[in-house]
Design an enzyme around this catalytic site. Structure first.
Site, PDB file in Angstrom:
ATOM      1  N   HIS A 157       0.839  -1.211   0.000  1.00  0.00           N
ATOM      2  CA  HIS A 157       0.000   0.000   0.000  1.00  0.00           C
ATOM      3  C   HIS A 157       0.875   1.263   0.000  1.00  0.00           C
ATOM      4  CE1 HIS A 157      -3.425  -2.557   0.449  1.00  0.00           C
ATOM      5  NE2 HIS A 157      -3.056  -2.972   1.647  1.00  0.00           N
ATOM      6  N   ASP A 204      -4.800  -8.076  -3.754  1.00  0.00           N
ATOM      7  CA  ASP A 204      -5.112  -7.929  -2.337  1.00  0.00           C
ATOM      8  C   ASP A 204      -6.441  -8.571  -1.939  1.00  0.00           C
ATOM      9  OD1 ASP A 204      -5.240  -7.118   0.278  1.00  0.00           O
ATOM     10  OD2 ASP A 204      -5.151  -4.979  -0.094  1.00  0.00           O
TER      11      ASP A 204
HETATM   12 ZN   LIG Z   1      -3.273  -7.016   2.766  1.00  0.00          ZN
END
Ligand SMILES: [Zn+2]
Length: 447
Positions: free
Chosen positions: A269, A320
């Site tokens: 991220h 993800d």
């Molecule tokens: Zn994750």
């Protein structure tokens, strides 16, 4: 060793060399032996129409989130309310159900041209937090699932020790994530061994879940093995605020002080970073794994991908939460989301985005793959250019077409480690992947 040959109408040979025509790829065992441009197909070569690229790497996966698709998107809330729903599915899994669900989820990835998956794995124990008879049974289910789906797995065995920065212990659905302390985590994870198609890596769930001393233990474990090390970093503003309040440091600064950053490390991220954080990640060549379709879905924000790349961080991509399994969509989203955030176009060029989906992702997962070059693992992903989405593509703009217009559904053929896995859009090992997904998800609903 037998040499097998594939002949690509067009093949992408990387950001520097671009797209070549009539490319012969010869494969010995699991590796590429030779790549020759501008030749006619010899007898016995398998013809690949359209454009062939290296296998794509899904840098960040939670296989069980596939069961949440379409069930968590309506309504209000944020990451934290979504997490409650996610914990319900986590609580329903046992080693058999996980094997079934992950096999189907990885097979969906194979159909999408993904040949290696980084599974960020922390569902270690039974729902009460007790180890299974084999303490790595859940990880072994994931490893077996990857074998059945025909993809390679980097099993990122993740340390998860506490509920938050205030040191609260794990409770309720989190109990099964925890090993108690980092030494016990290291001992359990240390009994996992690399084998063909499986790379064992280390994970730090986040600065919330792992204190700095424990982070250092995990980093040392990864260092001894030269294994990849991944961590969730600054996905949430609330995580940053809590970290600053508790330690006086940002998550990136805290991870840096614990010796976590470096060229084998991937920060997942990396959304809410200060300029100093960007500098720390870039200077240490820490990879940033951007997961745009998930970050959108969870209202996380848009990270500074351009600034990270400029500072020296390689970029890779992850699906993800698997609300979408399509690395072309992730690739273009890096650019398109940052356009919205900055009011500027052309921050990331298509060949660089395709490199993030392939070579950089394979580097982050510890695989010598992701480039069509001699010596690399032989992953060949072919995208047909005759769908309504891609019709009209010219060789000169094939990469732009892939990044900005292709979808996972345009992948026609996949070879992973020299072995055909997908042919004419059909999974050769699992067969009906949609039916497998349906069964695996229904089994969790029935519980
Ligand atoms: Zn994750």
């Amino acid at each position: 060793m037998t040499v097998r040959a594939w002949h690509a109408e067009l093949a992408w040979l990387g950001p520097e060399r671009g797209v070549a025509e009539r490319v012969l790829v010869e494969v010995e065992g699991e590796r590429i032996a030779a790549v020759t441009e501008g030749v006619d197909p010899p007898a016995g070569a398998t013809r690949l129409g359209g454009v062939t690229i290296p296998g794509m790497a899904n840098g960040h996966s939670h296989a069980f989130h596939r069961a949440l698709r379409g069930r968590t998107h309506r309504g209000r809330g944020d990451f934290w309310s979504w997490r409650e729903l996610m914990y319900r599915v986590a609580g329903a899994l046992d080693p058999d159900r996980y094997l079934e669900l992950a096999t189907a989820a990885y097979a969906e990835m194979a159909l999408a041209g993904i040949t290696a998956v980084g599974e960020f794995h922390y569902l270690h124990h039974d729902p009460a937090g007790r180890p299974y008879a084999d303490p790595n049974q859940m990880g072994e289910s994931l490893a077996e699932a990857a074998v059945r789906a025909g993809v390679r797995l980097t099993l990122i065995d993740t340390c998860y020790l506490r509920a938050g920065l205030d040191g609260q212990p794990l409770a309720g659905p989190q109990l099964r994530f925890g090993d108690g302390d980092a030494g016990t985590w290291a001992e359990r994870a240390g009994t996992l061994r690399d084998r063909p198609g499986l790379r064992v890596a280390a994970g730090i769930h986040s600065v919330r879940a792992v204190d700095p001393a424990a982070m250092a233990t995990v980093a040392a474990w990864a260092g001894e093995r030269q294994a990849p090390l991944h961590l969730h970093l600054s996905e949430q503003r609330a995580e940053n605020e809590a970290c600053l309040a508790a330690t006086g440091r940002t998550p990136a600064a805290l991870a840096s002080s614990a010796g976590v950053l470096g060229p084998r490390t991937t920060a997942v991220h990396a959304t809410h970073l200060t300029a100093e954080d960007v500098g720390l990640l870039g200077a240490t060549r820490t990879t940033a794994c951007i997961c745009p379709t998930t970050e959108r879905d969870l209202a996380d924000g848009v990270g500074p991908a351009r600034a990270l790349a400029d500072a020296g961080s390689p970029l890779c991509l992850g699906s993800d939460s698997h609300a979408v399994v399509d690395l072309f969509e992730e690739a273009r989203a890096v650019e398109l989301d940052e356009r919205l955030a900055t009011g500027r176009r052309g921050l990331h060029q298509p060949p660089d985005l395709l490199a993030a989906a392939t070579g950089s992702g394979m580097d982050a997962l510890g695989w010598d793959a992701g480039r069509l070059a001699p010596g690399r693992l032989a992953d060949l992903v072919t995208v047909g250019l005759d769908s309504v989405r891609l019709a009209g593509a010219r060789p000169a703009d094939a990469v732009d077409q892939l990044v900005f217009a292709a979808t996972a559904a345009d992948v026609t053929s996949v070879v992973a480690s020299g072995r055909p896995v997908v042919q004419d859009g059909h999974h050769l090992l699992v067969g009906d992947v949609a039916a497998a997904l349906g069964r695996a998800i229904a089994a969790l609903d029935d519980r």
